[in-house]
Design a protein around this motif. Sequence first.
Motif, PDB file in Angstrom:
ATOM      1  N   LEU A  68       0.877  -0.858   0.009  1.00 17.58           N
ATOM      2  CA  LEU A  68       0.213  -0.007  -0.355  1.00 17.58           C
ATOM      3  C   LEU A  68       0.742   1.114   0.121  1.00 17.58           C
ATOM      4  CD1 LEU A  68      -2.108  -1.931   0.781  1.00 17.58           C
ATOM      5  CD2 LEU A  68      -2.959  -0.406   2.508  1.00 17.58           C
ATOM      6  N   SER A  69       1.778   1.468   0.941  1.00 19.27           N
ATOM      7  CA  SER A  69       2.610   2.720   0.768  1.00 19.27           C
ATOM      8  C   SER A  69       3.888   2.649  -0.336  1.00 19.27           C
ATOM      9  CB  SER A  69       3.737   1.938   1.871  1.00 19.27           C
ATOM     10  OG  SER A  69       4.329   1.397   1.997  1.00 19.27           O
ATOM     11  N   HIS A  70       3.208   2.023  -1.162  1.00 19.27           N
ATOM     12  CA  HIS A  70       4.265   1.981  -1.926  1.00 19.27           C
ATOM     13  C   HIS A  70       3.229   3.460  -3.682  1.00 19.27           C
ATOM     14  CE1 HIS A  70       8.008  -0.699  -1.602  1.00 19.27           C
ATOM     15  NE2 HIS A  70       7.101   0.334  -0.650  1.00 19.27           N
ATOM     16  N   LEU A  71       2.097   3.022  -4.185  1.00 23.26           N
ATOM     17  CA  LEU A  71       1.303   3.096  -4.691  1.00 23.26           C
ATOM     18  C   LEU A  71       1.297   4.915  -4.798  1.00 23.26           C
ATOM     19  CD1 LEU A  71      -0.663   2.848  -6.752  1.00 23.26           C
ATOM     20  CD2 LEU A  71      -2.667   2.946  -5.009  1.00 23.26           C
ATOM     21  N   GLN A  72       0.960   5.736  -3.792  1.00 20.53           N
ATOM     22  CA  GLN A  72       0.864   6.942  -4.447  1.00 20.53           C
ATOM     23  C   GLN A  72       2.723   7.704  -4.399  1.00 20.53           C
ATOM     24  OE1 GLN A  72       0.277   9.302   0.170  1.00 20.53           O
ATOM     25  NE2 GLN A  72       0.335  11.401  -0.826  1.00 20.53           N
ATOM     26  N   PRO A  73       4.421   7.177  -4.345  1.00 18.61           N
ATOM     27  CA  PRO A  73       4.677   7.940  -4.683  1.00 18.61           C
ATOM     28  C   PRO A  73       4.736   7.353  -6.217  1.00 18.61           C
ATOM     29  CG  PRO A  73       5.062   6.264  -2.968  1.00 18.61           C
ATOM     30  CD  PRO A  73       3.950   7.053  -2.662  1.00 18.61           C
ATOM     31  N   TRP A  74       5.091   6.306  -6.324  1.00 18.10           N
ATOM     32  CA  TRP A  74       4.486   5.373  -7.826  1.00 18.10           C
ATOM     33  C   TRP A  74       3.526   6.526  -8.104  1.00 18.10           C
ATOM     34  CZ3 TRP A  74       0.240   4.300 -10.675  1.00 18.10           C
ATOM     35  CH2 TRP A  74       0.097   2.585 -11.895  1.00 18.10           C
ATOM     36  N   ALA A  92      -2.146  13.209  -6.108  1.00 16.05           N
ATOM     37  CA  ALA A  92      -1.464  12.428  -5.174  1.00 16.05           C
ATOM     38  C   ALA A  92      -1.646  12.052  -4.218  1.00 16.05           C
ATOM     39  CB  ALA A  92      -0.109  12.464  -5.013  1.00 16.05           C
ATOM     40  N   THR A  93      -2.701  12.888  -3.414  1.00 20.38           N
ATOM     41  CA  THR A  93      -3.665  12.671  -2.319  1.00 20.38           C
ATOM     42  C   THR A  93      -4.822  11.466  -2.458  1.00 20.38           C
ATOM     43  OG1 THR A  93      -4.569  14.677  -2.614  1.00 20.38           O
ATOM     44  CG2 THR A  93      -3.130  14.686  -1.829  1.00 20.38           C
ATOM     45  N   ASP A  94      -4.926  10.843  -3.702  1.00 20.18           N
ATOM     46  CA  ASP A  94      -6.400  10.229  -4.210  1.00 20.18           C
ATOM     47  C   ASP A  94      -5.295   8.705  -3.606  1.00 20.18           C
ATOM     48  OD1 ASP A  94      -8.688  11.717  -4.690  1.00 20.18           O
ATOM     49  OD2 ASP A  94      -7.771  11.909  -6.791  1.00 20.18           O
ATOM     50  N   PHE A  95      -3.919   8.767  -3.293  1.00 19.05           N
ATOM     51  CA  PHE A  95      -3.706   7.024  -3.105  1.00 19.05           C
ATOM     52  C   PHE A  95      -3.126   6.676  -2.153  1.00 19.05           C
ATOM     53  CE2 PHE A  95      -3.113   8.330  -7.792  1.00 19.05           C
ATOM     54  CZ  PHE A  95      -4.554   7.320  -8.557  1.00 19.05           C
ATOM     55  N   THR A  96      -3.251   7.558  -1.193  1.00 18.73           N
ATOM     56  CA  THR A  96      -2.611   7.295   0.159  1.00 18.73           C
ATOM     57  C   THR A  96      -3.265   5.856   0.971  1.00 18.73           C
ATOM     58  OG1 THR A  96      -5.249   8.521   1.569  1.00 18.73           O
ATOM     59  CG2 THR A  96      -3.134  10.206   1.059  1.00 18.73           C
ATOM     60  N   ASP A  97      -2.177   6.425   1.712  1.00 27.05           N
ATOM     61  CA  ASP A  97      -2.584   4.458   2.638  1.00 27.05           C
ATOM     62  C   ASP A  97      -4.283   4.646   4.008  1.00 27.05           C
ATOM     63  OD1 ASP A  97      -0.278   4.355   2.523  1.00 27.05           O
ATOM     64  OD2 ASP A  97       0.798   3.923   3.873  1.00 27.05           O
ATOM     65  N   ASP A  98      -4.092   5.018   3.801  1.00 29.07           N
ATOM     66  CA  ASP A  98      -5.772   5.357   4.282  1.00 29.07           C
ATOM     67  C   ASP A  98      -6.495   5.382   3.638  1.00 29.07           C
ATOM     68  OD1 ASP A  98      -4.995   6.751   6.897  1.00 29.07           O
ATOM     69  OD2 ASP A  98      -4.838   8.325   6.806  1.00 29.07           O
TER      70      ASP A  98
END
Length: 236
Positions: A68-74, A92-98
């Motif tokens: 999960l944590s790798h999706l947002q920076p990608w 980018a904030t559409d892909f946060t861990d939450d």
Amino acid sequence: MSNKPKSLPVLQERVDDLPVLIAQLREMGVPELFNQAFKIHRNWSGLSFGHLVSAWLVFVVSESNHRLSHLQPWAEQRLHTLQTSFGVALVATDFTDDRLAQALRYLSDDAGWQRFEDLLNQRLIRVYDLTGNTIRLDSTTAKSYGTITPDGFLQLGHSKDHRPDLPQLKINLSTLDPLGLPLTVTVTNGACADDPLYVPEIERVRATLQRRGLLFVGDCKMAARATRVNVAAGGD
């Protein structure tokens, strides 16, 4: 008046296989079908649930990475490509861990998955004119080093990997011949026998294809009396 040409901003992103993967998902209608199949809370905002999960699938397939944590920076490094390929506005904030954790909670709904399978199969069979009547059923196991819990999927059972010391889960799959198109999949605990898995899978295939007269093909464990009675009684 200066004739000096204006400098233009240059945006550089790695495209890789993203346009191909996203185009395939869009042709299959995956983002819209996710939105139809799963009941999402009305307070969900930003990128739709279906597009979020679809982008996550693209990430998993393209990067061979499900964390999960790798999706947002990608995604942050490929926003223009993702936005153009999906045809929707996103940040980018559409892909946060939450948000991904919340999406996982929705995806844990078995009824939602069954609705999604039905919708996807009906769409693919209609669009690609897949009229085959031969359905193959089979199961396999996947071992794990995880912890056994009383009600969990990971249990000790007959190991096809020759590792009876490791817990496993069992996966039952139906596919449509001759394409080998997966129709339904069921995950059960690793201690479950194969025999009782066939009838529920057959019923799910009937529900998703909405037709009878099908030929079900399986191994010797499909020859159980209850399975044969169900197939014959259903007109297959």
